[in-house]
Design a protein around this motif. Structure first.
Motif, PDB file in Angstrom:
ATOM      1  N   ILE A   1      -2.033 -11.335   2.607  1.00  0.00           N
ATOM      2  CA  ILE A   1      -2.510 -10.036   2.145  1.00  0.00           C
ATOM      3  C   ILE A   1      -1.619  -9.548   1.015  1.00  0.00           C
ATOM      4  O   ILE A   1      -0.400  -9.637   1.085  1.00  0.00           O
ATOM      5  CB  ILE A   1      -2.529  -8.985   3.285  1.00  0.00           C
ATOM      6  CG1 ILE A   1      -3.037  -7.640   2.740  1.00  0.00           C
ATOM      7  CG2 ILE A   1      -1.160  -8.840   3.943  1.00  0.00           C
ATOM      8  CD1 ILE A   1      -3.369  -6.641   3.840  1.00  0.00           C
TER       9      ILE A   1
ATOM     10  N   PHE B   1       2.109 -10.880   1.612  1.00  0.00           N
ATOM     11  CA  PHE B   1       2.603 -11.040   2.972  1.00  0.00           C
ATOM     12  C   PHE B   1       1.735 -11.994   3.770  1.00  0.00           C
ATOM     13  O   PHE B   1       0.552 -12.164   3.476  1.00  0.00           O
ATOM     14  CB  PHE B   1       2.589  -9.687   3.686  1.00  0.00           C
ATOM     15  CG  PHE B   1       3.478  -8.654   3.076  1.00  0.00           C
ATOM     16  CD1 PHE B   1       4.791  -8.502   3.505  1.00  0.00           C
ATOM     17  CD2 PHE B   1       3.011  -7.822   2.071  1.00  0.00           C
ATOM     18  CE1 PHE B   1       5.615  -7.534   2.942  1.00  0.00           C
ATOM     19  CE2 PHE B   1       3.831  -6.854   1.504  1.00  0.00           C
ATOM     20  CZ  PHE B   1       5.144  -6.714   1.934  1.00  0.00           C
TER      21      PHE B   1
ATOM     22  N   LEU C   1      -0.423 -12.542   6.941  1.00  0.00           N
ATOM     23  CA  LEU C   1      -1.199 -11.598   7.733  1.00  0.00           C
ATOM     24  C   LEU C   1      -1.335 -12.122   9.162  1.00  0.00           C
ATOM     25  O   LEU C   1      -1.850 -13.209   9.368  1.00  0.00           O
ATOM     26  CB  LEU C   1      -2.583 -11.405   7.107  1.00  0.00           C
ATOM     27  CG  LEU C   1      -3.425 -10.266   7.653  1.00  0.00           C
ATOM     28  CD1 LEU C   1      -2.740  -8.933   7.431  1.00  0.00           C
ATOM     29  CD2 LEU C   1      -4.787 -10.255   6.983  1.00  0.00           C
TER      30      LEU C   1
ATOM     31  N   PHE D   1      -6.641 -11.168   1.400  1.00  0.00           N
ATOM     32  CA  PHE D   1      -6.841  -9.789   1.833  1.00  0.00           C
ATOM     33  C   PHE D   1      -6.085  -8.850   0.914  1.00  0.00           C
ATOM     34  O   PHE D   1      -5.111  -9.242   0.259  1.00  0.00           O
ATOM     35  CB  PHE D   1      -6.372  -9.614   3.277  1.00  0.00           C
ATOM     36  CG  PHE D   1      -7.230 -10.330   4.271  1.00  0.00           C
ATOM     37  CD1 PHE D   1      -8.352  -9.738   4.806  1.00  0.00           C
ATOM     38  CD2 PHE D   1      -6.932 -11.638   4.642  1.00  0.00           C
ATOM     39  CE1 PHE D   1      -9.162 -10.412   5.709  1.00  0.00           C
ATOM     40  CE2 PHE D   1      -7.729 -12.323   5.549  1.00  0.00           C
ATOM     41  CZ  PHE D   1      -8.851 -11.703   6.078  1.00  0.00           C
ATOM     42  N   GLU D   2      -6.562  -7.633   0.875  1.00  0.00           N
ATOM     43  CA  GLU D   2      -5.936  -6.606   0.041  1.00  0.00           C
ATOM     44  C   GLU D   2      -5.737  -5.378   0.911  1.00  0.00           C
ATOM     45  O   GLU D   2      -6.559  -5.093   1.787  1.00  0.00           O
ATOM     46  CB  GLU D   2      -6.876  -6.289  -1.137  1.00  0.00           C
ATOM     47  CG  GLU D   2      -6.341  -5.343  -2.176  1.00  0.00           C
ATOM     48  CD  GLU D   2      -5.538  -6.057  -3.262  1.00  0.00           C
ATOM     49  OE1 GLU D   2      -5.738  -7.266  -3.457  1.00  0.00           O
ATOM     50  OE2 GLU D   2      -4.709  -5.377  -3.907  1.00  0.00           O
ATOM     51  N   GLY D   3      -4.642  -4.677   0.699  1.00  0.00           N
ATOM     52  CA  GLY D   3      -4.414  -3.489   1.513  1.00  0.00           C
ATOM     53  C   GLY D   3      -3.004  -2.959   1.358  1.00  0.00           C
ATOM     54  O   GLY D   3      -2.397  -3.135   0.300  1.00  0.00           O
ATOM     55  N   LEU D   4      -2.509  -2.330   2.394  1.00  0.00           N
ATOM     56  CA  LEU D   4      -1.157  -1.788   2.343  1.00  0.00           C
ATOM     57  C   LEU D   4      -0.297  -2.430   3.423  1.00  0.00           C
ATOM     58  O   LEU D   4      -0.730  -2.568   4.563  1.00  0.00           O
ATOM     59  CB  LEU D   4      -1.187  -0.272   2.542  1.00  0.00           C
ATOM     60  CG  LEU D   4      -1.848   0.553   1.437  1.00  0.00           C
ATOM     61  CD1 LEU D   4      -1.786   2.044   1.775  1.00  0.00           C
ATOM     62  CD2 LEU D   4      -1.173   0.309   0.085  1.00  0.00           C
ATOM     63  N   CYS D   5       0.902  -2.801   3.043  1.00  0.00           N
ATOM     64  CA  CYS D   5       1.842  -3.354   4.003  1.00  0.00           C
ATOM     65  C   CYS D   5       2.393  -2.214   4.861  1.00  0.00           C
ATOM     66  O   CYS D   5       2.258  -1.049   4.498  1.00  0.00           O
ATOM     67  CB  CYS D   5       2.966  -4.077   3.277  1.00  0.00           C
ATOM     68  SG  CYS D   5       4.117  -2.967   2.430  1.00  0.00           S
ATOM     69  N   PRO D   6       2.990  -2.532   5.972  1.00  0.00           N
ATOM     70  CA  PRO D   6       3.507  -1.493   6.871  1.00  0.00           C
ATOM     71  C   PRO D   6       4.334  -0.436   6.142  1.00  0.00           C
ATOM     72  O   PRO D   6       4.119   0.753   6.343  1.00  0.00           O
ATOM     73  CB  PRO D   6       4.365  -2.291   7.853  1.00  0.00           C
ATOM     74  CG  PRO D   6       3.687  -3.619   7.927  1.00  0.00           C
ATOM     75  CD  PRO D   6       3.189  -3.884   6.537  1.00  0.00           C
TER      76      PRO D   6
ATOM     77  N   ALA E   1       2.110   1.637   3.805  1.00  0.00           N
ATOM     78  CA  ALA E   1       1.127   2.411   4.571  1.00  0.00           C
ATOM     79  C   ALA E   1       1.740   3.736   4.992  1.00  0.00           C
ATOM     80  O   ALA E   1       1.043   4.750   5.105  1.00  0.00           O
ATOM     81  CB  ALA E   1       0.669   1.622   5.786  1.00  0.00           C
TER      82      ALA E   1
ATOM     83  N   LEU F   1      -6.632   5.643   0.330  1.00  0.00           N
ATOM     84  CA  LEU F   1      -5.909   4.583  -0.368  1.00  0.00           C
ATOM     85  C   LEU F   1      -6.609   4.288  -1.669  1.00  0.00           C
ATOM     86  O   LEU F   1      -7.825   4.308  -1.747  1.00  0.00           O
ATOM     87  CB  LEU F   1      -5.918   3.324   0.487  1.00  0.00           C
ATOM     88  CG  LEU F   1      -6.069   3.597   1.972  1.00  0.00           C
ATOM     89  CD1 LEU F   1      -6.686   2.417   2.656  1.00  0.00           C
ATOM     90  CD2 LEU F   1      -4.723   3.959   2.533  1.00  0.00           C
TER      91      LEU F   1
ATOM     92  N   LEU G   1      -2.732  -2.149   6.677  1.00  0.00           N
ATOM     93  CA  LEU G   1      -3.969  -1.408   6.493  1.00  0.00           C
ATOM     94  C   LEU G   1      -4.832  -2.173   5.508  1.00  0.00           C
ATOM     95  O   LEU G   1      -4.663  -2.064   4.298  1.00  0.00           O
ATOM     96  CB  LEU G   1      -3.643  -0.034   5.899  1.00  0.00           C
ATOM     97  CG  LEU G   1      -4.073   1.156   6.758  1.00  0.00           C
ATOM     98  CD1 LEU G   1      -2.852   1.871   7.266  1.00  0.00           C
ATOM     99  CD2 LEU G   1      -4.947   2.057   5.937  1.00  0.00           C
TER     100      LEU G   1
ATOM    101  N   THR H   1      -7.792  -3.076   3.217  1.00  0.00           N
ATOM    102  CA  THR H   1      -8.837  -2.314   2.537  1.00  0.00           C
ATOM    103  C   THR H   1      -9.963  -3.208   2.016  1.00  0.00           C
ATOM    104  O   THR H   1     -11.028  -2.717   1.660  1.00  0.00           O
ATOM    105  CB  THR H   1      -8.262  -1.526   1.357  1.00  0.00           C
ATOM    106  OG1 THR H   1      -7.612  -2.432   0.465  1.00  0.00           O
ATOM    107  CG2 THR H   1      -7.249  -0.509   1.840  1.00  0.00           C
TER     108      THR H   1
END
Lengths: 132, 132
Positions: free
Chosen positions: A77, A86, A88, A115-120, A123, A130, B107, B109
């Motif tokens: 991710i 990172f 996942l 994957f795309e998103g926010l790491c801990p 976040a 977001l 998280l 997205t």
DNA sequence: ATACATGCAAACGGTTTGCAGAATA
DNA sequence: TATTCTGCAAACCGTTTGCATGTAT
């Protein structure tokens, strides 16, 4: 494959730094111990080691490829906050192989997911909504 | 956004040719009707139209980006035989969203998947064992 | 008139490659 | 000695950008 100090350092750097470094990052890190190494050599060794299956190349859409000391199947991710990549902690996608076998016409041999998103950490910093 | 013949042709080309063309392919096609168009203009318009959500840019790892007239969510598969990119008739990945919600810390997205395999035509030509 | 778009060519970032010399086996 | 490796720099490919000009509003 013949021994070389440069290759050893490149491999060691990827193995000991599970940050999925780009070639450039590896170059910078190795340079601290072997200041005369060239970027070309870093690329050559990374690719060679990836071809041998000793490490993995993670092609990144619209960005520098990254390299991974972990060669077992797992997902990645990219954090939209800090840009880092990172591992996942997600189990194998259940049922996907099933679905893929029953596709009319196509013969699926593999797939890559990013994957795309926010790491801990990010976040926590970012508010509920977001953005990219 | 102001009208231009060039943009119209670029859009039309992507819409009418569901082959997920690269910028270069679009350039070649548009050139038949508008020989003086420049590659830069093609890129500018493709990106602009993608930003507006009128068409979609499909970033390809280690290859030229492709563009898609279909903007609804769907999957793609790259054929290892002929290199073409196809729409994959696969339903939304069931349960994935579930799993993603329960990931500790992260998280998620979004995600992008690219499948690899053989298209119906190439699946016929190649023997049982498939290579790269 | 004032945006905005264009063609052109140069610049860009990431990666690969050709070469002559150096290191390994 | 034969082969593989290295450093260096140039080449490469896909894409973006600066600029002066042209076109739609």
């Amino acid at each position: 494959m013949k021994y070389s100090k440069q290759r050893e350092l490149v491999l060691e750097t990827v193995m000991e730094n599970p940050i999925h470094p780009t070639a450039d990052t590896v170059y910078a890190m190795v340079r601290e111990q072997e200041p005369n190494i060239s970027l070309g050599t870093v690329y050559r060794n990374l690719n060679l080691l990836a071809e041998q299956g000793i490490l993995r190349k993670i092609p990144m859409p619209a960005a520098s490829d990254r390299f991974d000391g972990r060669t077992d199947p797992h997902y990645h991710i990219r954090c939209s906050g800090c840009g880092q990549l990172f591992d996942l902690p997600l189990a194998e996608l259940a049922g996907l192989d099933e679905q893929l076998k029953n596709l009319p016409g196509f013969l699926v041999t593999g797939y890559q997911i990013l994957f795309e998103g926010l790491c801990p950490e990010c976040a926590g910093k970012y508010p509920a909504e977001l953005k990219r």
